[in-house]
Design a protein around this motif. Structure first.
Motif, PDB file in Angstrom:
ATOM      1  N   CYS A 115      34.761   5.270   1.479  1.00 50.19           N
ATOM      2  CA  CYS A 115      33.505   5.968   1.190  1.00 50.19           C
ATOM      3  C   CYS A 115      33.544   7.392   1.736  1.00 50.19           C
ATOM      4  O   CYS A 115      33.157   8.358   1.059  1.00 50.19           O
ATOM      5  N   SER A 116      34.026   7.523   2.949  1.00 49.41           N
ATOM      6  CA  SER A 116      34.086   8.834   3.591  1.00 49.41           C
ATOM      7  C   SER A 116      35.066   9.764   2.877  1.00 49.41           C
ATOM      8  O   SER A 116      34.756  10.934   2.624  1.00 49.41           O
ATOM      9  N   LEU A 155      33.423  10.934  -0.538  1.00 55.71           N
ATOM     10  CA  LEU A 155      32.243  11.779  -0.425  1.00 55.71           C
ATOM     11  C   LEU A 155      32.530  13.127   0.229  1.00 55.71           C
ATOM     12  O   LEU A 155      31.906  14.137  -0.108  1.00 55.71           O
ATOM     13  N   LYS A 156      33.489  13.154   1.140  1.00 59.99           N
ATOM     14  CA  LYS A 156      33.754  14.420   1.829  1.00 59.99           C
ATOM     15  C   LYS A 156      34.479  15.424   0.943  1.00 59.99           C
ATOM     16  O   LYS A 156      34.638  16.589   1.337  1.00 59.99           O
ATOM     17  N   VAL A 192      26.036   5.847   5.504  1.00 62.59           N
ATOM     18  CA  VAL A 192      27.128   6.645   4.926  1.00 62.59           C
ATOM     19  C   VAL A 192      26.559   7.836   4.157  1.00 62.59           C
ATOM     20  O   VAL A 192      27.073   8.956   4.253  1.00 62.59           O
ATOM     21  N   GLN A 232      25.347  10.461   6.642  1.00 57.81           N
ATOM     22  CA  GLN A 232      26.463  11.116   7.332  1.00 57.81           C
ATOM     23  C   GLN A 232      27.145  12.166   6.470  1.00 57.81           C
ATOM     24  O   GLN A 232      27.719  13.124   6.990  1.00 57.81           O
ATOM     25  N   HIS A 233      27.097  12.011   5.154  1.00 53.90           N
ATOM     26  CA  HIS A 233      27.773  12.956   4.253  1.00 53.90           C
ATOM     27  C   HIS A 233      26.796  13.806   3.449  1.00 53.90           C
ATOM     28  O   HIS A 233      27.210  14.575   2.574  1.00 53.90           O
ATOM     29  N   ALA A 268      24.755  12.883   1.163  1.00 54.28           N
ATOM     30  CA  ALA A 268      24.812  12.477  -0.239  1.00 54.28           C
ATOM     31  C   ALA A 268      23.470  11.900  -0.669  1.00 54.28           C
ATOM     32  O   ALA A 268      22.921  11.030   0.009  1.00 54.28           O
ATOM     33  N   LYS A 323      21.962  15.967   5.759  1.00 56.02           N
ATOM     34  CA  LYS A 323      23.167  15.505   6.441  1.00 56.02           C
ATOM     35  C   LYS A 323      22.955  15.401   7.950  1.00 56.02           C
ATOM     36  O   LYS A 323      22.386  16.285   8.585  1.00 56.02           O
ATOM     37  N   GLU A 349      25.453  13.586  11.080  1.00 56.28           N
ATOM     38  CA  GLU A 349      26.652  12.799  11.368  1.00 56.28           C
ATOM     39  C   GLU A 349      26.373  11.568  12.221  1.00 56.28           C
ATOM     40  O   GLU A 349      27.090  10.568  12.136  1.00 56.28           O
TER      41      GLU A 349
END
Length: 356
Positions: A190-191, A194-195, A233, A236-237, A239, A313, A315
């Motif tokens: 996932c990370s 998305l990153k 998630v 954190q991104h 999204a 966003k 983190e």
């Protein structure tokens, strides 16, 4: 204007006979070629793992291929990282006519594959996390193929349907998944996707195996309350979260009696804890009959892609922040249900319920 709420409709042709163990209704000899191809497409996908394993074992029986097979296994096990990066998506493979037949089985016509509710856009200037409910076939047709026109409706967005990591341990089958843009549902995957930034999107079937145990015709029981990982998630991104409700998913199979509290249900839950997935006891139709088999019934499926929930966003989001976003997510999902239930869930036995 692009719709942010896009309804992908597999329009109904006609009602099939109700499944029965005492009365069989056989497929007529005179069936249009297109309908046979639709059934074949669904049958192929339903057995694709068996076909992949059988093909691999056949190739292993040819000594001349052993060096190549050894190299492939080494590459598959230790070199290829695409299942956690979503890097081998093939637009050509996703656009094969096979997937159009697959979607039309439920069924669909070209004029109503996608029509707009015109609520908002999904601009490709940010990443997205799609939450899909309930567990079912529509996720494949909508997010892993172009059978329903996703890219035409949302240009610039690169979708990745996520599945169990163990699926990528199956030779040949893993290559099919990769070409469809399907990736591992692990946190790292996932990370990694998305990153990469704007336009990247992952689709998570939130309820997963646990939800499939509650799937019954006419119901919409979702496993969601304690599923906070996909929301974390997204935060954190940065999204945006997009809820997707697929009407009709629970109508394509008839599940055996395994209500909560029964021995069968307890055994299935234990199996799920041990292996990460479960095997619901269900039946559908067969290739030659409409009453009993492992193929899904021809039922209408309508996947409604709702309005995005904008995410700031962070983190290290707090539990309070994650819970706040989840509340907004559930409200949007409930709005989708209430808006379309009288049109796409006319035969429902009860209302939307979040059971866990």
């Amino acid at each position: 204007m692009l719709p942010s709420s896009c309804v992908i409709v597999y329009n109904s042709e006609r009602s099939l006979l109700k499944a029965s163990f005492t009365h069989y209704s056989f497929v007529p000899t005179k069936i249009p070629r297109k309908r046979r191809l639709q059934t074949l497409a669904v049958a192929v996908w339903s057995t694709v793992i068996i076909i992949s394993v059988s093909l691999f074992l056949y190739l292993c029986s040819i000594p001349a291929l052993w060096p190549f097979i050894a190299v492939y296994l080494i590459w598959m096990s230790w070199i290829d990282k695409s299942p956690e990066h979503g890097t081998r998506l093939s637009p050509w493979f996703r656009s094969l006519k096979l997937w159009r037949y697959f979607a039309e089985y439920y069924p669909a016509s070209s004029s109503d594959r996608c029509f707009s509710c015109k609520e908002c856009d999904l601009p490709p200037d940010r990443p997205y996390v799609f939450g899909y409910h309930p567990h079912g076939q529509g996720a494949l047709a909508t997010f892993a193929t172009e059978a329903t026109g996703f890219s035409a409706a949302f240009p610039g967005i690169r979708p990745h349907l996520l599945t169990l990591t163990n699926n990528f341990d199956v030779p040949v089958y893993r290559e099919i998944l990769a070409a469809l843009g399907i990736s591992s549902v692990s946190k790292r995957s996932c990370s990694n996707i998305l990153k990469r930034g704007p336009g990247e999107a992952i689709t998570i079937v939130v309820g997963g195996a646990a939800e499939s145990l509650s799937a019954r015709p006419g119901t919409a029981d979702l496993t969601l309350r304690r599923r906070l990982g996909f929301i974390k998630v997204a935060i954190q991104h940065g999204a945006d979260l997009v809820p997707v409700f697929s009407f009709g998913e629970n109508d394509i199979y008839q599940q055996m009696a395994n209500e909560r509290g029964t021995t069968i249900y307890a055994l299935q839950k234990r199996f799920q804890k041990m292996f990460g997935f479960t095997l619901p006891l269900f039946h559908g139709r067969g290739l030659m009959n409409y009453n009993l088999g492992l193929l899904p019934y021809r039922r209408r499926i309508v996947s409604v892609i709702g309005c995005p929930i904008h995410i700031e966003k962070c983190e290290k989001p707090s539990l309070e922040e994650v819970t706040r976003v989840q509340t907004k997510y559930i409200e949007e999902l409930t709005r989708i249900w209430n808006t379309y239930k009288d049109e796409f869930a006319k035969t429902r036995k009860r209302e939307l319920s979040i059971i866990d």
